[in-house]
Design a protein around this motif. Structure first.
Motif, short mmCIF file in Angstrom:
data_model
loop_
_atom_site.label_atom_id
_atom_site.label_comp_id
_atom_site.label_asym_id
_atom_site.label_seq_id
_atom_site.Cartn_x
_atom_site.Cartn_y
_atom_site.Cartn_z
N LEU A 76 0.84 -1.21 0.00
CA LEU A 76 0.00 0.00 0.00
C LEU A 76 0.87 1.25 0.00
O LEU A 76 1.95 1.27 0.59
N PRO A 77 0.39 2.33 -0.66
CA PRO A 77 1.18 3.58 -0.68
C PRO A 77 1.15 4.27 0.66
O PRO A 77 0.25 4.07 1.48
N ILE A 78 2.10 5.13 0.87
CA ILE A 78 2.19 5.86 2.13
C ILE A 78 1.16 6.99 2.17
O ILE A 78 0.49 7.21 3.18
N TYR A 79 1.00 7.76 1.04
CA TYR A 79 0.08 8.91 0.97
C TYR A 79 -1.27 8.47 0.41
O TYR A 79 -1.35 7.53 -0.38
N PRO A 80 -2.35 9.20 0.79
CA PRO A 80 -3.69 8.80 0.28
C PRO A 80 -3.82 9.11 -1.21
O PRO A 80 -3.39 10.15 -1.69
N THR A 81 -4.39 8.21 -1.92
CA THR A 81 -4.58 8.38 -3.37
C THR A 81 -5.85 9.20 -3.63
O THR A 81 -6.86 9.04 -2.93
N PRO A 82 -5.83 10.15 -4.62
CA PRO A 82 -7.04 10.94 -4.92
C PRO A 82 -8.12 10.08 -5.55
O PRO A 82 -7.85 9.10 -6.24
N ASN A 83 -9.38 10.53 -5.28
CA ASN A 83 -10.52 9.81 -5.85
C ASN A 83 -10.60 10.07 -7.35
O ASN A 83 -10.39 11.19 -7.82
N PRO A 84 -10.91 9.11 -8.12
CA PRO A 84 -11.04 9.33 -9.58
C PRO A 84 -12.24 10.22 -9.88
O PRO A 84 -13.26 10.18 -9.19
N PRO A 85 -12.15 11.10 -10.92
CA PRO A 85 -13.27 11.99 -11.26
C PRO A 85 -14.49 11.21 -11.74
O PRO A 85 -14.36 10.19 -12.42
N ILE A 86 -15.66 11.77 -11.34
CA ILE A 86 -16.93 11.13 -11.72
C ILE A 86 -17.55 11.96 -12.84
O ILE A 86 -17.79 13.16 -12.69
#
Length: 265
Positions: free
Chosen positions: A31-41
């Motif tokens: 898992l990555p250390i930083y939070p991943t952005p939500n994909p655009p809807i």
């Protein structure tokens, strides 16, 4: 005591390759250390058939309104142009040396008076007399303006109704000739009447011995002298009034103003 265990070379290579594969799989699942952005809807608008019909109707109504508004604006613009043209034409017909304020009032009073006088008359009289009074009063109170109006109407008639204009020109020429003949006949009649009066006076003088001719000439000269004397007296009175007003104005200007005296308390 201890013996070294020798493994075959192929076994070592296989073990190393398996370790590399296992380590790469663990790196991918890490898992990555930083939070991943939500994909655009993305929302796709799909209007219904009712909405499409309402849109078509609205666009039709708006287009019809725009067309009607543009037509109304064209009509208003044309009407404003007509008003300006009429205003400019009226200004060009009016002679600036003739005042409109009292003259038009007199013309209106004369025309309305003719309608009042002819209200109990026959229909042709009621129909013809007011325009006649209008034309006559306009020629009397606004002669130059009436001449300009007549010239303009004649030009319109020559442009759009040349045959009628030709007939009117012939009628005006005959009318002018008739008027000149009437004037000449009146002048000749006046001269003949004067000659007849002089002959009658001479005959009366011959029969009676009275000097009627001298008496008439004396009366005529006395009347002329009276008119001249009255004119001179009026001129003298006017000059005296002007001189008196001038002297009063000069006295009022030259008279020093009284300055109130200030008292010390």
């Amino acid at each position: 005591m201890f013996r070294a265990i020798r493994l075959p070379r192929r076994t070592l290579l296989t073990t190393a390759a398996a370790g590399v594969v296992i380590s790469s799989g663990l790196d991918r699942e890490k898992l990555p250390i930083y939070p991943t952005p939500n994909p655009p809807i993305l929302l796709v608008d799909s209007p219904s058939s009712l909405e499409q019909q309402i849109g078509v109707a609205r666009r039709t109504v708006v287009g019809t309104y725009d067309n009607a508004y543009s037509k109304v604006q064209d009509v208003v613009s044309n009407w404003i142009g007509v008003e300006k043209a009429v205003e400019n034409r009226i200004k060009s017909l009016h002679d600036p040396t003739e005042p409109l304020t009292p003259s038009l009032l007199y013309v209106g009073v004369a025309t309305l008076s003719s309608t009042i006088f002819t209200r109990t008359r026959s229909l042709p009289t009621r129909f013809l007399l007011p325009p006649t009074f209008l034309v006559l009063s306009l020629n009397y109170f606004l002669p130059k303006t009436s001449t300009n109006i007549s010239t303009y109407l004649t030009s319109l008639e020559e442009t759009y109704l040349p045959s009628v204009a030709e007939k009117h020109a012939i009628g005006r020429a005959h009318t002018a000739m008739t008027w000149e003949r009437i004037k000449d006949f009146t002048q000749e009649s006046r001269e003949k009447f004067g000659e007849g009066v002089r002959d009658a006076v001479k005959n009366v003088e011959g029969w009676t011995g009275l000097k009627l001719g001298e008496t008439l000439r004396v009366q005529k000269s006395e009347a002329v002298e009276v008119v001249v004397g009255v004119t001179k007296k009026v001129e003298e009175k006017v000059e005296e009034a002007v001189a008196k007003s001038f002297v009063e104005e000069k006295t009022a200007v030259d008279k020093p103003k009284e300055v109130p005296v200030k008292r010390l308390v």
